[in-house]
Design a protein around this motif. Structure first.
Motif, PDB file in Angstrom:
ATOM      1  N   ALA A   1      96.091  89.032  60.712  1.00  0.00           N
ATOM      2  CA  ALA A   1      97.328  88.391  59.377  1.00  0.00           C
ATOM      3  C   ALA A   1      96.960  86.813  59.337  1.00  0.00           C
ATOM      4  CB  ALA A   1      98.698  88.939  59.412  1.00  0.00           C
ATOM      5  N   PHE A   2      97.125  86.435  60.714  1.00  0.00           N
ATOM      6  CA  PHE A   2      96.117  84.807  60.866  1.00  0.00           C
ATOM      7  C   PHE A   2      95.324  84.637  59.872  1.00  0.00           C
ATOM      8  CE2 PHE A   2      93.786  86.710  64.376  1.00  0.00           C
ATOM      9  CZ  PHE A   2      92.305  85.674  63.576  1.00  0.00           C
ATOM     10  N   MET A   3      95.817  83.094  59.439  1.00  0.00           N
ATOM     11  CA  MET A   3      94.730  82.182  58.914  1.00  0.00           C
ATOM     12  C   MET A   3      92.716  82.332  59.145  1.00  0.00           C
ATOM     13  SD  MET A   3      96.467  82.573  55.913  1.00  0.00           S
ATOM     14  CE  MET A   3      97.917  83.119  54.979  1.00  0.00           C
ATOM     15  N   ASN A   4      92.231  83.256  58.147  1.00  0.00           N
ATOM     16  CA  ASN A   4      91.224  82.444  58.393  1.00  0.00           C
ATOM     17  C   ASN A   4      90.431  82.519  57.372  1.00  0.00           C
ATOM     18  OD1 ASN A   4      88.427  83.565  60.453  1.00  0.00           O
ATOM     19  ND2 ASN A   4      88.854  83.005  61.462  1.00  0.00           N
ATOM     20  N   GLY A   5      88.874  81.206  58.036  1.00  0.00           N
ATOM     21  CA  GLY A   5      88.111  81.354  56.771  1.00  0.00           C
ATOM     22  C   GLY A   5      87.064  80.468  56.728  1.00  0.00           C
ATOM     23  N   PRO A   6      86.183  80.776  55.934  1.00  0.00           N
ATOM     24  CA  PRO A   6      85.034  79.701  56.282  1.00  0.00           C
ATOM     25  C   PRO A   6      85.504  77.502  55.217  1.00  0.00           C
ATOM     26  CG  PRO A   6      84.699  81.042  54.009  1.00  0.00           C
ATOM     27  CD  PRO A   6      86.154  81.246  55.168  1.00  0.00           C
ATOM     28  N   ILE A   7      84.012  76.740  55.481  1.00  0.00           N
ATOM     29  CA  ILE A   7      84.749  75.743  55.131  1.00  0.00           C
ATOM     30  C   ILE A   7      83.495  75.135  55.338  1.00  0.00           C
ATOM     31  CG2 ILE A   7      85.112  73.323  55.301  1.00  0.00           C
ATOM     32  CD1 ILE A   7      87.001  74.137  57.713  1.00  0.00           C
ATOM     33  N   HIS A   8      83.035  74.508  53.389  1.00  0.00           N
ATOM     34  CA  HIS A   8      81.588  74.100  52.646  1.00  0.00           C
ATOM     35  C   HIS A   8      81.798  72.620  53.088  1.00  0.00           C
ATOM     36  CE1 HIS A   8      81.060  78.322  52.779  1.00  0.00           C
ATOM     37  NE2 HIS A   8      81.841  78.320  52.056  1.00  0.00           N
ATOM     38  N   GLY A   9      81.116  72.040  53.182  1.00  0.00           N
ATOM     39  CA  GLY A   9      80.766  70.601  52.534  1.00  0.00           C
ATOM     40  C   GLY A   9      78.650  70.163  52.035  1.00  0.00           C
ATOM     41  N   ARG A  10      78.857  70.109  50.592  1.00  0.00           N
ATOM     42  CA  ARG A  10      77.740  68.614  50.300  1.00  0.00           C
ATOM     43  C   ARG A  10      78.022  67.427  49.869  1.00  0.00           C
ATOM     44  NH1 ARG A  10      76.825  73.303  52.300  1.00  0.00           N
ATOM     45  NH2 ARG A  10      75.812  74.757  51.769  1.00  0.00           N
ATOM     46  N   GLN A  11      77.317  66.472  50.687  1.00  0.00           N
ATOM     47  CA  GLN A  11      77.402  65.976  51.103  1.00  0.00           C
ATOM     48  C   GLN A  11      78.671  64.671  50.802  1.00  0.00           C
ATOM     49  OE1 GLN A  11      74.286  63.339  49.629  1.00  0.00           O
ATOM     50  NE2 GLN A  11      74.109  65.206  51.382  1.00  0.00           N
ATOM     51  N   VAL A  12      79.537  65.143  52.181  1.00  0.00           N
ATOM     52  CA  VAL A  12      80.954  64.729  52.031  1.00  0.00           C
ATOM     53  C   VAL A  12      81.009  63.517  52.779  1.00  0.00           C
ATOM     54  CG1 VAL A  12      83.340  65.357  53.290  1.00  0.00           C
ATOM     55  CG2 VAL A  12      81.782  67.389  52.557  1.00  0.00           C
ATOM     56  N   PHE A  13      81.098  62.362  52.085  1.00  0.00           N
ATOM     57  CA  PHE A  13      81.356  61.297  53.294  1.00  0.00           C
ATOM     58  C   PHE A  13      82.414  60.722  54.213  1.00  0.00           C
ATOM     59  CE2 PHE A  13      82.419  56.652  53.350  1.00  0.00           C
ATOM     60  CZ  PHE A  13      80.756  56.383  54.053  1.00  0.00           C
ATOM     61  N   VAL A  14      81.842  60.759  55.159  1.00  0.00           N
ATOM     62  CA  VAL A  14      82.930  60.786  56.951  1.00  0.00           C
ATOM     63  C   VAL A  14      83.042  59.046  56.885  1.00  0.00           C
ATOM     64  CG1 VAL A  14      83.798  61.284  58.707  1.00  0.00           C
ATOM     65  CG2 VAL A  14      82.406  63.261  56.962  1.00  0.00           C
ATOM     66  N   PRO A  15      83.658  58.442  56.991  1.00  0.00           N
ATOM     67  CA  PRO A  15      83.638  57.188  57.175  1.00  0.00           C
ATOM     68  C   PRO A  15      83.433  57.179  58.436  1.00  0.00           C
ATOM     69  CG  PRO A  15      85.431  56.797  55.792  1.00  0.00           C
ATOM     70  CD  PRO A  15      84.994  58.282  56.315  1.00  0.00           C
ATOM     71  N   MET A  16      83.414  56.067  58.940  1.00  0.00           N
ATOM     72  CA  MET A  16      83.450  55.761  60.594  1.00  0.00           C
ATOM     73  C   MET A  16      85.331  55.863  61.470  1.00  0.00           C
ATOM     74  SD  MET A  16      80.542  55.715  62.621  1.00  0.00           S
ATOM     75  CE  MET A  16      79.287  54.613  62.138  1.00  0.00           C
ATOM     76  N   ASP A  17      85.500  55.085  60.472  1.00  0.00           N
ATOM     77  CA  ASP A  17      87.003  55.728  60.989  1.00  0.00           C
ATOM     78  C   ASP A  17      87.068  56.668  61.261  1.00  0.00           C
ATOM     79  OD1 ASP A  17      87.597  52.623  61.351  1.00  0.00           O
ATOM     80  OD2 ASP A  17      88.302  52.518  60.061  1.00  0.00           O
ATOM     81  N   TRP A  18      86.806  57.694  60.773  1.00  0.00           N
ATOM     82  CA  TRP A  18      87.145  59.707  60.775  1.00  0.00           C
ATOM     83  C   TRP A  18      86.756  59.676  62.236  1.00  0.00           C
ATOM     84  CZ3 TRP A  18      87.095  61.776  54.901  1.00  0.00           C
ATOM     85  CH2 TRP A  18      88.144  60.734  54.430  1.00  0.00           C
ATOM     86  N   ILE A  19      85.764  59.269  62.082  1.00  0.00           N
ATOM     87  CA  ILE A  19      85.069  60.113  63.928  1.00  0.00           C
ATOM     88  C   ILE A  19      86.090  60.346  65.301  1.00  0.00           C
ATOM     89  CG2 ILE A  19      83.151  59.948  65.600  1.00  0.00           C
ATOM     90  CD1 ILE A  19      82.113  60.184  62.523  1.00  0.00           C
ATOM     91  N   ILE A  20      85.936  60.734  65.811  1.00  0.00           N
ATOM     92  CA  ILE A  20      87.194  61.053  66.980  1.00  0.00           C
ATOM     93  C   ILE A  20      86.715  60.210  67.273  1.00  0.00           C
ATOM     94  CG2 ILE A  20      88.381  62.297  68.306  1.00  0.00           C
ATOM     95  CD1 ILE A  20      88.119  64.729  66.817  1.00  0.00           C
ATOM     96  N   GLY A  21      87.979  58.524  68.050  1.00  0.00           N
ATOM     97  CA  GLY A  21      87.133  57.859  68.938  1.00  0.00           C
ATOM     98  C   GLY A  21      86.237  56.668  68.361  1.00  0.00           C
ATOM     99  N   GLY A  22      86.096  56.144  67.281  1.00  0.00           N
ATOM    100  CA  GLY A  22      84.993  55.085  66.332  1.00  0.00           C
ATOM    101  C   GLY A  22      83.820  55.735  66.497  1.00  0.00           C
ATOM    102  N   GLU A  23      83.550  54.873  66.603  1.00  0.00           N
ATOM    103  CA  GLU A  23      82.195  54.702  66.280  1.00  0.00           C
ATOM    104  C   GLU A  23      81.470  54.207  68.079  1.00  0.00           C
ATOM    105  OE1 GLU A  23      78.283  51.834  64.607  1.00  0.00           O
ATOM    106  OE2 GLU A  23      80.382  51.538  64.294  1.00  0.00           O
ATOM    107  N   ALA A  24      82.491  53.945  69.163  1.00  0.00           N
ATOM    108  CA  ALA A  24      81.736  54.434  69.808  1.00  0.00           C
ATOM    109  C   ALA A  24      81.545  55.921  70.865  1.00  0.00           C
ATOM    110  CB  ALA A  24      83.038  53.795  71.105  1.00  0.00           C
ATOM    111  N   GLN A  25      81.887  56.620  70.278  1.00  0.00           N
ATOM    112  CA  GLN A  25      81.999  58.223  70.587  1.00  0.00           C
ATOM    113  C   GLN A  25      81.206  58.838  69.169  1.00  0.00           C
ATOM    114  OE1 GLN A  25      83.088  59.299  73.107  1.00  0.00           O
ATOM    115  NE2 GLN A  25      85.335  58.056  73.714  1.00  0.00           N
ATOM    116  N   VAL A  26      80.002  58.541  68.508  1.00  0.00           N
ATOM    117  CA  VAL A  26      79.546  58.918  67.924  1.00  0.00           C
ATOM    118  C   VAL A  26      78.651  59.618  68.906  1.00  0.00           C
ATOM    119  CG1 VAL A  26      77.355  58.296  66.397  1.00  0.00           C
ATOM    120  CG2 VAL A  26      79.572  58.138  66.249  1.00  0.00           C
TER     121      VAL A  26
END
Length: 753
Positions: free
Chosen positions: A271-296
């Motif tokens: 019963a727990f929720m599970n599924g796939p995730i798809h992305g095409r040309q998804v823009f991810v700003p640098m601010d969304w990187i965990i830890g910012g650009e230093a953690q790329v």
């Protein structure tokens, strides 16, 4: 020239060829985490004072209150069968989880979370899982490897301030996407790719990554409001060969342009929720990187460091919960169900299974609790966590399988009164996720242990990499002394270091001796096979298994000390014997399969004086089974996390056991009268307290009965009408339409509150 330099110069070339090369991903995994008592076992020198230093598990007043109030309240809301049929948690359960901050257990109070320690976190998951695994999984994912832990360890202040309060109170539900269709166990090979770009975003030019990805098996994806994502970052403006920046982790809000949550997966129809995730040309700003650009590019290291601790918490808690529930069910059902005029629990075939379950549970839960104490003390034991993940999930599966054997027909009829059927179906899930056991056992436990836990191998590898002859020579001299010491101890006996509990002194001596034999065997295997051992997975898996059994046996010594429960001594002794017997059998198999000459002679020498490592004798099995049947406090100590459920078979069983305890020895006479009269009322009238006796007999009958459902329509002649109409076969049978939940492929998104 110093002797160490001469030895190092002579050994440098052959060691450079023999030692396996390390890739960046392997190096990150090896460097993650710390080494604890498992390192002493690997070295052949377990110190029982160091074992005792871990101390008992500690709970704060707030943690104790949560376990005494919120967790039982939640468990009473859970109907295992109804949740399984609906394939979702009821709305009131989702609401309760949010309101009581179950999703924020690991988040500090400063951010609105509960700020629980590792032991409290694991205990909450275990207690929920004894009732309903789907709810336990729903709770554990936000508190396990995923956005919250990554943010706490690596996030920027702005990311923490925004997300952590929202994750803590359930306004945000997270998931984390790592696994891809073409990169499962080899997670570092994910093909998902993000190219560094600059584009217009929310009204300004923004640096970020344009990412294409496909992820699957992502728990909570269908209801997630924020997706954690791992992908390979690439900078195409760099010269060829320098463009790959490394695996990077980001947080993406839902919805977001280009990202799609796919149709729902149903792992073993859970019963727990599970599924796939798809992305095409998804823009991810640098601010969304965990830890910012230093953690790329630091994503793989981040994931490995978190997993070094995380593997020891959630999935081991699920495995322990399955063991605890299966032991309680098997022992209790064995007292209620009678055949041939006796409770089935008194038959030796059943008693042996129940006792094996109890001995294995004592050891596995001891290791889980001991490792939680180490985690709460600040350790991050990567090898021990891998051991726990494999051993407890496998033990959970074995316990449920044994329980199903004992339940017989009762166990295989689905319905609200089924006791273990849902857990039986879901057991493979824990085996598979967070590093499939076949991979973890074959490659990780000994693969990491040989480098991290061995007292000299890491020094040798570092010296070879640095081309330092003197350092290599010094490491080899120390290594030689180490081998000689373990050879002596293997042949003539190992001293007991430290002060184990007096009642377990003999067992501590056996652990010390087997540890020395294991340490010598590991050195022989590495010395004879070199880098080839890495590819000989059947041998390396055996070496890892022996270390695991030694770890579990040692944890039993720790548990007996901290529990201070003398009545559990027979179970502690039995648990240690079972683990050491398994270790001895595996070492014997290992020597029989070494691809070198003289393996039989080596095995005979190293394994001498181990004939006493025999499995539990029949008389011991039946004696322990008698304790389980007659002393409820023993079962309560073995299954301390078993919770009181809502409606269902487990609640019925608990009620019958409670009534039976009030009747005491009178239940045997009642059942005898019942067999003769076949009347619950008449049998009850023969008892001292007829009302109590009738209540017990009715409760026991409810436990014994199974669920039935409407079948196919019958013809006038009494035969089932199975004719096929042009439209096809008849509709499948099942609960009445009013009781059957509506089918849905993709569940409605649970709104944030």
């Amino acid at each position: 020239m110093p002797l160490a330099t001469l030895i190092g110069r002579w050994a440098m070339q052959p060691f450079s060829k023999a030692l396996p090369p390390l890739g960046d991903t392997e190096r990150a995994a090896l460097e993650a985490g710390t080494v604890g008592f498992e390192g002493q076992l690997f070295a052949g020198r377990p110190d029982f004072d160091a074992l005792a230093a871990a101390g008992p598990n500690q709970l704060s007043a707030q943690e104790e209150a949560f376990l005494a109030n919120e967790v039982p309240a939640l468990c009473r809301m859970l109907d295992d069968h109804a949740i399984d049929q609906a394939r979702d948690l009821p709305p009131e359960v989702w609401r309760f989880l949010r309101e009581k901050r179950f999703f924020g257990m690991i988040i500090p109070e400063a951010y609105g979370g509960l700020g629980f320690g590792h032991y409290a976190h694991a205990t909450v998951v275990a207690r929920i899982a004894t009732i309903n695994v789907a709810t336990a999984v729903t709770v554990m994912v936000p508190n396990s490897l995923g956005p919250a832990e990554l943010l706490l360890r690596y996030g920027t202040d702005a990311q923490k301030d925004h997300y952590l309060p929202r994750l803590a109170d359930g306004r945000e539900l997270p998931c984390f996407g790592l696994t891809s269709p073409y990169a499962g166990s080899d997670a570092a090979a994910i093909p998902d790719r993000g190219v560094l770009v600059e584009r217009e975003f929310q009204g300004r030019r923004t640096r970020g990554f344009l990412v294409d990805f496909d992820k699957r098996y992502i728990t909570l994806a269908p209801v997630a409001t924020v997706v954690g994502l791992a992908f390979h970052a690439v900078d195409e403006s760099r010269p060829e060969g320098q463009r790959d920046l490394g695996i990077t982790c980001a947080l993406i809000p839902v919805p977001h342009e280009g990202m799609e949550i796919g149709r729902r997966h149903r792992p073993m129809d859970s019963a727990f929720m599970n599924g796939p995730i798809h992305g095409r040309q998804v823009f991810v700003p640098m601010d969304w990187i965990i830890g910012g650009e230093a953690q790329v590019g630091q994503g793989w290291r981040m994931l490995m460091e978190c997993l070094a601790a995380g593997r020891a918490i959630s999935l081991p808690a699920l495995g322990s919960a399955m063991q605890q529930t299966a032991l309680y069910v098997s022992n209790a059902y064995g007292q209620i169900r009678e055949q041939f005029g006796l409770p089935i629990g008194k038959f030796h075939a059943v008693a042996g299974l129940v006792t094996q379950m109890s001995a294995e549970l004592y050891a596995s839960d001891a290791a889980r609790r001991f490792t939680a104490a180490a985690l709460d003390a600040g350790e991050r034991p990567s090898v021990a966590s891998a051991i726990l993940k494999v051993q407890l999930t496998e033990a959970g599966r074995r316990a449920v399988n044994r329980g199903m054997d004992i339940l017989g027909g009762k166990g295989i009829i689905s319905g609200p009164s089924n006791l273990l059927g849902v857990a039986y179906r879901q057991a493979p899930i824990a085996i598979t996720v967070e590093g499939a056991n076949i991979l973890t056992r074959a490659l990780i436990v000994f693969g990491q242990g040989a480098v991290r836990c061995h007292p000299h191998v890491l020094d040798e590898m570092a010296a070879v990499q640095a081309k330092d002859d003197t350092a290599l020579g010094q490491a080899l001299i120390a290594h030689g002394k180490h081998v000689a010491r373990n050879l002596w101890r293997s042949l003539f006996g190992a001293p007991v270091l430290g002060d184990p509990p007096e009642a377990l002194t003999a067992e501590a001596r056996l652990i010390a001796r087997m540890s020395a034999k294991y340490a010598l065997t590991a050195d022989l295997a590495m010395g004879l096979l070199g880098g080839k051992l890495k590819r000989m997975e059947l041998l390396s898996a055996r070496l890892g298994d022996v270390l695991a059994h030694l770890y579990l046996a040692s944890a039993c010594v720790w548990r007996y000390r901290v529990d201070a429960a003398p009545q559990m001594l027979p179970f502690a002794q039995a648990a240690i014997r079972v683990q050491l017997d398994a270790a001895g059998e595996i070492l014997s198999d290992l020597y029989a399969n070494l691809p070198t000459r003289g393996r039989r002679l080596m095995g005979a020498l190293v394994l001498r004086r181990t004939a006493h490592l025999a499995p539990l004798r029949d008389v011991q099995l039946t004696a322990l089974a008698e304790l389980l049947r007659t002393q409820p406090d023993v079962v309560a100590r073995l299954a301390p996390d078993l919770s009181e459920p809502g409606p269902g078979g487990l609640r019925d069983l608990m009620q019958a056991m409670a009534l039976g305890a009030r009747l005491g020895d009178e239940t045997a006479a009642l059942n005898k009268v019942l067999r003769r009269t076949r009347s619950l009322d008449e049998a009850a009238r023969s008892a001292t307290d007829p009302a109590l006796a009738l209540a017990y007999l009715q409760a026991a009958d409810k436990v014994i009965q199974v669920d039935d459902f409407e079948g196919p329509a019958r013809t006038a002649e009494g035969a089932a009408d199975l004719s096929l109409s042009p439209a096809g076969p008849p509709a499948p049978s099942g609960p009445p339409p009013s009781a059957r939940p509506p089918e849905r492929t993709t569940p409605p998104r649970v709104p944030a509150t």
